[in-house]
Enzyme design. Structure first.
Site, PDB file in Angstrom:
ATOM      1  N   GLY A  87       0.823  -1.204   0.000  1.00 62.84           N
ATOM      2  CA  GLY A  87       0.000   0.000   0.000  1.00 62.84           C
ATOM      3  C   GLY A  87       0.860   1.258   0.000  1.00 62.84           C
ATOM      4  O   GLY A  87       1.917   1.295   0.621  1.00 62.84           O
TER       5      GLY A  87
ATOM      6  N   ARG B 100       1.173  -5.105  -5.734  1.00 61.15           N
ATOM      7  CA  ARG B 100       1.358  -6.377  -5.028  1.00 61.15           C
ATOM      8  C   ARG B 100       1.530  -7.460  -6.081  1.00 61.15           C
ATOM      9  O   ARG B 100       0.653  -7.665  -6.908  1.00 61.15           O
ATOM     10  CB  ARG B 100       0.162  -6.660  -4.116  1.00 61.15           C
ATOM     11  CG  ARG B 100       0.070  -5.698  -2.935  1.00 61.15           C
ATOM     12  CD  ARG B 100      -1.142  -5.992  -2.054  1.00 61.15           C
ATOM     13  NE  ARG B 100      -1.098  -5.238  -0.813  1.00 61.15           N
ATOM     14  CZ  ARG B 100      -1.619  -4.019  -0.655  1.00 61.15           C
ATOM     15  NH1 ARG B 100      -2.215  -3.438  -1.680  1.00 61.15           N
ATOM     16  NH2 ARG B 100      -1.543  -3.396   0.498  1.00 61.15           N
TER      17      ARG B 100
ATOM     18  N   GLY C  22       5.580  -2.567   3.846  1.00 61.16           N
ATOM     19  CA  GLY C  22       5.137  -3.169   5.101  1.00 61.16           C
ATOM     20  C   GLY C  22       5.652  -4.580   5.280  1.00 61.16           C
ATOM     21  O   GLY C  22       6.604  -5.011   4.611  1.00 61.16           O
ATOM     22  N   ASP C  23       5.002  -5.330   6.178  1.00 61.23           N
ATOM     23  CA  ASP C  23       5.531  -6.648   6.526  1.00 61.23           C
ATOM     24  C   ASP C  23       5.504  -7.626   5.355  1.00 61.23           C
ATOM     25  O   ASP C  23       6.397  -8.457   5.212  1.00 61.23           O
ATOM     26  CB  ASP C  23       4.812  -7.228   7.747  1.00 61.23           C
ATOM     27  CG  ASP C  23       3.312  -7.352   7.550  1.00 61.23           C
ATOM     28  OD1 ASP C  23       2.798  -6.859   6.528  1.00 61.23           O
ATOM     29  OD2 ASP C  23       2.654  -7.954   8.415  1.00 61.23           O
ATOM     30  N   GLY C  24       4.498  -7.525   4.481  1.00 64.89           N
ATOM     31  CA  GLY C  24       4.464  -8.394   3.308  1.00 64.89           C
ATOM     32  C   GLY C  24       5.643  -8.134   2.388  1.00 64.89           C
ATOM     33  O   GLY C  24       6.253  -9.070   1.854  1.00 64.89           O
TER      34      GLY C  24
ATOM     35  N   THR D   5       4.018   2.309   5.900  1.00 72.71           N
ATOM     36  CA  THR D   5       2.630   1.855   6.007  1.00 72.71           C
ATOM     37  C   THR D   5       1.865   2.797   6.921  1.00 72.71           C
ATOM     38  O   THR D   5       2.366   3.183   7.980  1.00 72.71           O
ATOM     39  CB  THR D   5       2.542   0.415   6.553  1.00 72.71           C
ATOM     40  OG1 THR D   5       1.190   0.124   6.933  1.00 72.71           O
ATOM     41  CG2 THR D   5       3.439   0.212   7.769  1.00 72.71           C
TER      42      THR D   5
ATOM     43  N   ASP E 127      -0.568   2.065   8.698  1.00 75.73           N
ATOM     44  CA  ASP E 127      -1.166   1.346   9.830  1.00 75.73           C
ATOM     45  C   ASP E 127      -0.317   1.335  11.097  1.00 75.73           C
ATOM     46  O   ASP E 127      -0.804   0.979  12.161  1.00 75.73           O
ATOM     47  CB  ASP E 127      -1.466  -0.098   9.436  1.00 75.73           C
ATOM     48  CG  ASP E 127      -2.582  -0.194   8.414  1.00 75.73           C
ATOM     49  OD1 ASP E 127      -3.530   0.603   8.514  1.00 75.73           O
ATOM     50  OD2 ASP E 127      -2.506  -1.055   7.525  1.00 75.73           O
TER      51      ASP E 127
ATOM     52  N   ASP F  61       1.881  -0.780  12.091  1.00 76.66           N
ATOM     53  CA  ASP F  61       1.708  -2.110  12.680  1.00 76.66           C
ATOM     54  C   ASP F  61       2.974  -2.960  12.633  1.00 76.66           C
ATOM     55  O   ASP F  61       2.911  -4.189  12.723  1.00 76.66           O
ATOM     56  CB  ASP F  61       0.568  -2.854  11.973  1.00 76.66           C
ATOM     57  CG  ASP F  61       0.812  -3.028  10.482  1.00 76.66           C
ATOM     58  OD1 ASP F  61       1.738  -2.389   9.949  1.00 76.66           O
ATOM     59  OD2 ASP F  61       0.075  -3.808   9.850  1.00 76.66           O
TER      60      ASP F  61
ATOM     61  N   ARG G 190     -17.927  15.964  13.641  1.00 70.65           N
ATOM     62  CA  ARG G 190     -18.468  16.365  14.941  1.00 70.65           C
ATOM     63  C   ARG G 190     -19.290  17.656  14.821  1.00 70.65           C
ATOM     64  O   ARG G 190     -20.303  17.818  15.511  1.00 70.65           O
ATOM     65  CB  ARG G 190     -17.356  16.547  15.969  1.00 70.65           C
ATOM     66  CG  ARG G 190     -17.891  16.865  17.369  1.00 70.65           C
ATOM     67  CD  ARG G 190     -16.790  16.998  18.396  1.00 70.65           C
ATOM     68  NE  ARG G 190     -16.294  15.712  18.875  1.00 70.65           N
ATOM     69  CZ  ARG G 190     -16.914  14.974  19.786  1.00 70.65           C
ATOM     70  NH1 ARG G 190     -18.099  15.343  20.269  1.00 70.65           N
ATOM     71  NH2 ARG G 190     -16.395  13.848  20.209  1.00 70.65           N
TER      72      ARG G 190
ATOM     73  N   ARG H 106      -7.240  -2.672   8.830  1.00 69.16           N
ATOM     74  CA  ARG H 106      -7.805  -4.023   8.696  1.00 69.16           C
ATOM     75  C   ARG H 106      -7.322  -4.939   9.808  1.00 69.16           C
ATOM     76  O   ARG H 106      -8.072  -5.746  10.350  1.00 69.16           O
ATOM     77  CB  ARG H 106      -7.452  -4.594   7.325  1.00 69.16           C
ATOM     78  CG  ARG H 106      -8.141  -5.919   7.007  1.00 69.16           C
ATOM     79  CD  ARG H 106      -7.852  -6.390   5.587  1.00 69.16           C
ATOM     80  NE  ARG H 106      -6.436  -6.630   5.364  1.00 69.16           N
ATOM     81  CZ  ARG H 106      -5.653  -5.893   4.580  1.00 69.16           C
ATOM     82  NH1 ARG H 106      -6.158  -4.839   3.954  1.00 69.16           N
ATOM     83  NH2 ARG H 106      -4.380  -6.193   4.415  1.00 69.16           N
TER      84      ARG H 106
ATOM     85  N   ALA I 225     -13.570  11.071  20.837  1.00 73.13           N
ATOM     86  CA  ALA I 225     -14.603  10.073  20.538  1.00 73.13           C
ATOM     87  C   ALA I 225     -15.087   9.397  21.813  1.00 73.13           C
ATOM     88  O   ALA I 225     -14.301   9.127  22.726  1.00 73.13           O
ATOM     89  CB  ALA I 225     -14.063   9.030  19.568  1.00 73.13           C
TER      90      ALA I 225
ATOM     91  N   LYS J  70     -26.572  13.699  26.780  1.00 72.22           N
ATOM     92  CA  LYS J  70     -25.410  13.814  25.895  1.00 72.22           C
ATOM     93  C   LYS J  70     -25.824  13.227  24.559  1.00 72.22           C
ATOM     94  O   LYS J  70     -25.736  12.019  24.329  1.00 72.22           O
ATOM     95  CB  LYS J  70     -24.201  13.071  26.468  1.00 72.22           C
ATOM     96  CG  LYS J  70     -22.936  13.212  25.645  1.00 72.22           C
ATOM     97  CD  LYS J  70     -21.751  12.577  26.379  1.00 72.22           C
ATOM     98  CE  LYS J  70     -20.487  12.599  25.541  1.00 72.22           C
ATOM     99  NZ  LYS J  70     -20.110  13.894  25.004  1.00 72.22           N
TER     100      LYS J  70
ATOM    101  N   ARG K 171      -4.933   7.676   2.751  1.00 71.52           N
ATOM    102  CA  ARG K 171      -3.675   7.296   2.104  1.00 71.52           C
ATOM    103  C   ARG K 171      -3.025   8.469   1.370  1.00 71.52           C
ATOM    104  O   ARG K 171      -1.816   8.468   1.155  1.00 71.52           O
ATOM    105  CB  ARG K 171      -3.915   6.177   1.097  1.00 71.52           C
ATOM    106  CG  ARG K 171      -4.115   4.820   1.716  1.00 71.52           C
ATOM    107  CD  ARG K 171      -3.871   3.760   0.644  1.00 71.52           C
ATOM    108  NE  ARG K 171      -4.121   2.428   1.153  1.00 71.52           N
ATOM    109  CZ  ARG K 171      -3.288   1.725   1.885  1.00 71.52           C
ATOM    110  NH1 ARG K 171      -2.126   2.246   2.230  1.00 71.52           N
ATOM    111  NH2 ARG K 171      -3.595   0.515   2.280  1.00 71.52           N
TER     112      ARG K 171
END
Length: 328
Positions: A16, A77, A107-109, A131, A133, A135, A160, A177, A192, A219, A261
């Site tokens: 990505g 990919r 990323g990890d892939g 990435t 994410d 992660d 908001r 994901r 939030a 609220k 992105r």
């Protein structure tokens, strides 16, 4: 693996796209050229290696790109790279050009592919965590995360405003994901009332009870930020359950999607991408191979690629406690 001297570096972006990838490409190219190395850009990730879509980069090749989102090298990919024959074809293309090392931004892939490729063909590889994410273990930040989360915060702030005008409950779905960092950070930053992420078990009964209790306290404006990979699904699935259980609430869904992105990278993403790209070349020159360049506690940190692909960045209990207290 032999500790051989590198002379020609290939750089590619894989998986990505993430804001800041161009800054990393720029840093790799200019650092390599500064040291007298030849630098080659590989188009469309591993697919470009297989198709020999590779070009020599000059300093001007990366002019005026640091502020651009996406990646000038494109990304993809590659299913063909999963197979040995595909990787062998990629190696033969590199060998013909004399490219003897790679910097992989992804990323990890992407790192799994790099690790396998390096082991099979003795090509030193350096990974840069690109990435949105966040992660990947071994770095406090990944290239693109700060921009993505700031994009989400800006959008949620606007949501908001309209929620307040109409006394509505908004379910905002953000990317993630397998990892909930964008949801976690943007949810805390926008106040939030509930944040749902893949790393924790979602208690729907508790969510409904919380919203019902807030309604009794008058609220009426509530935001629920949910990562797309939550166990109950994304925004639409959560909203469907809430509408069934609390039909009188005016519930709306906003899915932010791929806007997270894109966009010009933040200062932080430009800085860490530049720093990582510079040190990727330094690693190759110093014989440090098959590592991911990360930043921990503002210091460079090197994680073996085989460890980087096995470990995931974990969300601390402290963050989860902050969410619970501040959303009450």
């Amino acid at each position: 693996m032999s500790a051989k001297q590198v002379t020609k570096i290939g750089v590619l972006t894989s998986g990505g796209d993430a804001p800041g990838m161009n800054a990393a490409i720029r840093a790799v190219a200019r650092t390599g050229i500064y040291h007298g190395l030849e630098v080659y850009g590989v188009m469309r990730g591993y697919s470009g290696m297989i198709d020999d879509d590779i070009f020599r980069m000059e300093s001007r090749s990366v002019a005026n790109i640091i502020q651009r989102g996406g990646t000038i090298l494109k990304t993809a990919r590659s299913k063909e790279f999963f197979e040995y024959e595909g990787r062998k074809k990629a190696y033969e293309n590199l060998k013909r050009r004399g490219i003897d090392s790679l910097v992989i931004i992804g990323g990890d892939g992407s790192f799994r592919g790099a690790q396998k490729f390096s082991n099979e063909f003795d090509i030193p590889c350096i990974g840069l965590p690109g990435t949105i994410d966040k992660d990947i273990a071994g770095s406090d930040f990944t290239i693109g995360f700060d921009t993505a989360v700031n994009t989400a915060v800006e959008a949620i702030d606007k949501v908001r405003d309209t929620a307040d005008a109409h006394d509505r409950l908004f379910i905002v779905e953000v990317m993630g994901r397998d990892a909930g960092y964008i949801a976690l950070h943007s949810g805390i930053a926008t106040g939030a009332e509930n944040i749902l992420i893949p790393e924790t078990k979602t208690d729907i009964d508790e969510l409904v009870s919380s919203l019902s209790e807030k309604e009794k306290r008058k609220k009426l404006v509530n935001l629920v930020v949910v990562a797309e990979g939550d166990e109950f699904g994304g925004g639409n699935e959560i909203a469907s359950i809430i509408r069934e259980r609390l039909p009188h609430l005016d519930t709306r869904v906003c899915i932010l999607g791929h806007i997270q992105r894109g966009g010009s990278p933040t200062c932080l993403d430009r800085l860490i991408a530049s720093r990582m790209g510079y040190h990727a070349v330094e690693c190759l020159l110093n014989g440090k191979h098959n590592v991911m360049v990360g930043i921990l506690n503002n210091k460079l940190h090197y994680t073996p690629l085989n460890s980087a692909v096995k470990a995931k960045q974990k969300i601390s209990d402290d963050w989860l406690k902050i969410v619970k207290i501040l959303a009450s």
